[in-house]
Design a protein around this motif. Structure first.
Motif, short mmCIF file in Angstrom:
data_model
loop_
_atom_site.label_atom_id
_atom_site.label_comp_id
_atom_site.label_asym_id
_atom_site.label_seq_id
_atom_site.Cartn_x
_atom_site.Cartn_y
_atom_site.Cartn_z
N THR A 129 2.99 43.65 81.34
CA THR A 129 3.27 43.87 79.92
C THR A 129 3.08 42.64 79.05
OG1 THR A 129 5.61 43.60 80.51
CG2 THR A 129 4.82 45.85 80.15
N CYS A 130 3.31 41.45 79.60
CA CYS A 130 3.21 40.23 78.76
C CYS A 130 1.79 39.97 78.29
CB CYS A 130 3.76 39.02 79.51
SG CYS A 130 2.80 38.55 80.97
N LEU A 131 0.81 40.62 78.89
CA LEU A 131 -0.59 40.44 78.50
C LEU A 131 -1.10 41.57 77.60
CD1 LEU A 131 -2.13 39.30 81.92
CD2 LEU A 131 -1.19 37.87 80.08
N LEU A 132 -0.21 42.52 77.26
CA LEU A 132 -0.65 43.74 76.57
C LEU A 132 -0.04 43.87 75.18
CD1 LEU A 132 -0.28 46.34 79.48
CD2 LEU A 132 -2.19 44.78 79.00
N THR A 133 -0.76 44.60 74.33
CA THR A 133 -0.20 45.01 73.05
C THR A 133 0.67 46.24 73.26
OG1 THR A 133 -2.02 46.54 72.56
CG2 THR A 133 -2.32 44.23 71.89
N ASP A 134 1.50 46.55 72.27
CA ASP A 134 2.31 47.77 72.38
C ASP A 134 1.41 49.00 72.51
OD1 ASP A 134 4.66 46.38 72.33
OD2 ASP A 134 5.25 46.98 70.31
N GLU A 135 0.30 49.01 71.81
CA GLU A 135 -0.64 50.14 71.90
C GLU A 135 -1.15 50.30 73.33
OE1 GLU A 135 -4.91 51.66 69.99
OE2 GLU A 135 -4.13 49.67 69.49
N GLU A 136 -1.46 49.17 73.98
CA GLU A 136 -1.95 49.22 75.37
C GLU A 136 -0.84 49.67 76.32
OE1 GLU A 136 -5.39 45.76 74.95
OE2 GLU A 136 -3.33 45.21 75.44
N LYS A 137 0.38 49.22 76.07
CA LYS A 137 1.51 49.65 76.91
C LYS A 137 1.72 51.16 76.80
CE LYS A 137 3.76 45.25 75.96
NZ LYS A 137 4.84 44.59 75.21
N ILE A 138 1.64 51.68 75.58
CA ILE A 138 1.80 53.13 75.37
C ILE A 138 0.68 53.89 76.06
CG2 ILE A 138 1.73 54.96 73.63
CD1 ILE A 138 3.18 52.92 71.75
N LYS A 139 -0.54 53.37 75.97
CA LYS A 139 -1.67 54.02 76.64
C LYS A 139 -1.44 54.05 78.14
CE LYS A 139 -5.53 56.16 76.73
NZ LYS A 139 -5.63 57.51 76.12
N MET A 140 -0.91 52.96 78.69
CA MET A 140 -0.65 52.94 80.14
C MET A 140 0.46 53.91 80.52
SD MET A 140 -2.88 51.39 81.80
CE MET A 140 -2.00 51.88 83.28
N CYS A 141 1.43 54.11 79.65
CA CYS A 141 2.44 55.15 79.92
C CYS A 141 1.77 56.51 80.08
CB CYS A 141 3.46 55.21 78.78
SG CYS A 141 4.61 53.83 78.72
N GLN A 142 0.80 56.78 79.22
CA GLN A 142 0.08 58.05 79.27
C GLN A 142 -0.78 58.15 80.53
OE1 GLN A 142 -2.02 57.73 75.56
NE2 GLN A 142 -0.24 58.27 74.31
N ILE A 143 -1.46 57.07 80.88
CA ILE A 143 -2.33 57.07 82.06
C ILE A 143 -1.52 57.22 83.34
CG2 ILE A 143 -3.90 55.64 83.45
CD1 ILE A 143 -5.00 54.52 80.79
N VAL A 144 -0.44 56.47 83.44
CA VAL A 144 0.40 56.56 84.64
C VAL A 144 0.97 57.97 84.78
CG1 VAL A 144 2.50 55.72 85.75
CG2 VAL A 144 0.91 54.09 84.72
N THR A 145 1.38 58.55 83.67
CA THR A 145 1.91 59.92 83.70
C THR A 145 0.84 60.90 84.20
OG1 THR A 145 3.45 59.47 81.89
CG2 THR A 145 2.89 61.78 82.31
N ALA A 146 -0.37 60.75 83.68
CA ALA A 146 -1.46 61.66 84.05
C ALA A 146 -1.91 61.46 85.49
CB ALA A 146 -2.65 61.47 83.11
N SER A 147 -1.74 60.26 86.01
CA SER A 147 -2.29 59.92 87.33
C SER A 147 -1.48 60.47 88.50
CB SER A 147 -2.35 58.39 87.48
OG SER A 147 -1.04 57.86 87.64
N GLY A 148 -0.22 60.79 88.26
CA GLY A 148 0.64 61.26 89.33
C GLY A 148 1.39 60.18 90.06
N ALA A 149 1.28 58.93 89.59
CA ALA A 149 2.05 57.84 90.20
C ALA A 149 3.54 58.05 89.96
CB ALA A 149 1.59 56.49 89.64
N ASP A 150 4.34 57.38 90.77
CA ASP A 150 5.78 57.59 90.72
C ASP A 150 6.49 56.70 89.71
OD1 ASP A 150 6.13 59.42 93.21
OD2 ASP A 150 4.87 57.78 93.91
N PHE A 151 5.99 55.48 89.53
CA PHE A 151 6.64 54.50 88.66
C PHE A 151 5.62 53.78 87.79
CE2 PHE A 151 10.04 54.72 91.78
CZ PHE A 151 11.19 54.28 91.14
#
Length: 219
Positions: A129-151
């Protein structure tokens, strides 16, 4: 908050380049004593630790660590190797360059491939997270959710900064159902741990909490 609940959320971690087997064995013993969620250790120690623990404690290890820029094929091999050696949980680092390039499909595909290898075993996705913008963090929330990962996990602990309360609050607002959150790096006190858990984190990547408890016990 009951400290037992905090210990049960801790991935008791030692990932230093200089870590010796004696040090790894000690954190395994400490994890057993304090009933943590797991030990999080370098891949090279997984087989030995798994044999030592003999099913008494979950063994977590890291993949594509700490920079995340290995190829997907390498991360897949690392994951298979770790699981074959006895790992119970996998913490992988995303390709941050792909995120900066908005190559979202490649990131999701990579996570999906590692989750397929993990099967029912837990996969945590480190986004640094320290290397990301809030927009990128939100996008990763969406990607992780879609991917089926646990955490979704904040940090490796090897970059400019670790977890922040704001990051976990942001995750909580944007991850989908079933995606849990891990705060890692910079958790320095029981008060920090409690705050992260109140914000919704169900895992904490830290060595400090057990060290603090041991220091109190020995004082």
């Amino acid at each position: 908050m009951d400290r037992t609940k905090i210990f049960q959320a801790v991935d008791h971690t030692l990932l230093a380049q200089t870590a010796t087997w004696e040090e790894i064995r000690q954190i395994c013993d400490d994890a057993l004593a304090y009933h943590t969620a797991s030990v999080c250790i370098p891949p090279s120690y997984v087989k030995r630790a798994a044999e030592y623990l003999a099913g008494r404690m979950a063994v977590c290890t890291v993949i594509g660590f700490p920079n995340g820029y290995q190829t997907t094929a390498v991360k897949c091999f690392e994951t298979k190797d770790a699981l074959d050696n006895g790992a119970d949980e996998i913490d992988m680092v995303i390709n941050i360059g792909d995120l900066k390039d908005k190559n979202y499909a490649a990131i999701e595909d990579e996570i999906r491939k590692l989750k397929e290898i993990c099967g029912q075993k837990i996969l945590k996705v480190i986004i640094e997270t320290c290397l990301l913008t809030d927009e990128e963090k939100i996008k990763m929330c969406q990607i992780v959710t879609a991917s089926g990962a646990d955490f979704i996990k904040t940090s490796t602990g090897f970059s400019k900064a670790g977890a922040t309360f704001d990051d976990i609050a942001l995750f909580a607002a944007h991850v989908g159902p079933g995606v849990r959150m891990k705060a890692a790096g910079g958790i320095r006190s029981f008060a920090d741990a409690e705050k992260f858990m109140e914000l919704g984190a169900s895992r904490l990547g830290t060595s400090r909490i057990v060290k603090l408890a041991k220091a109190e016990q020995n004082s």
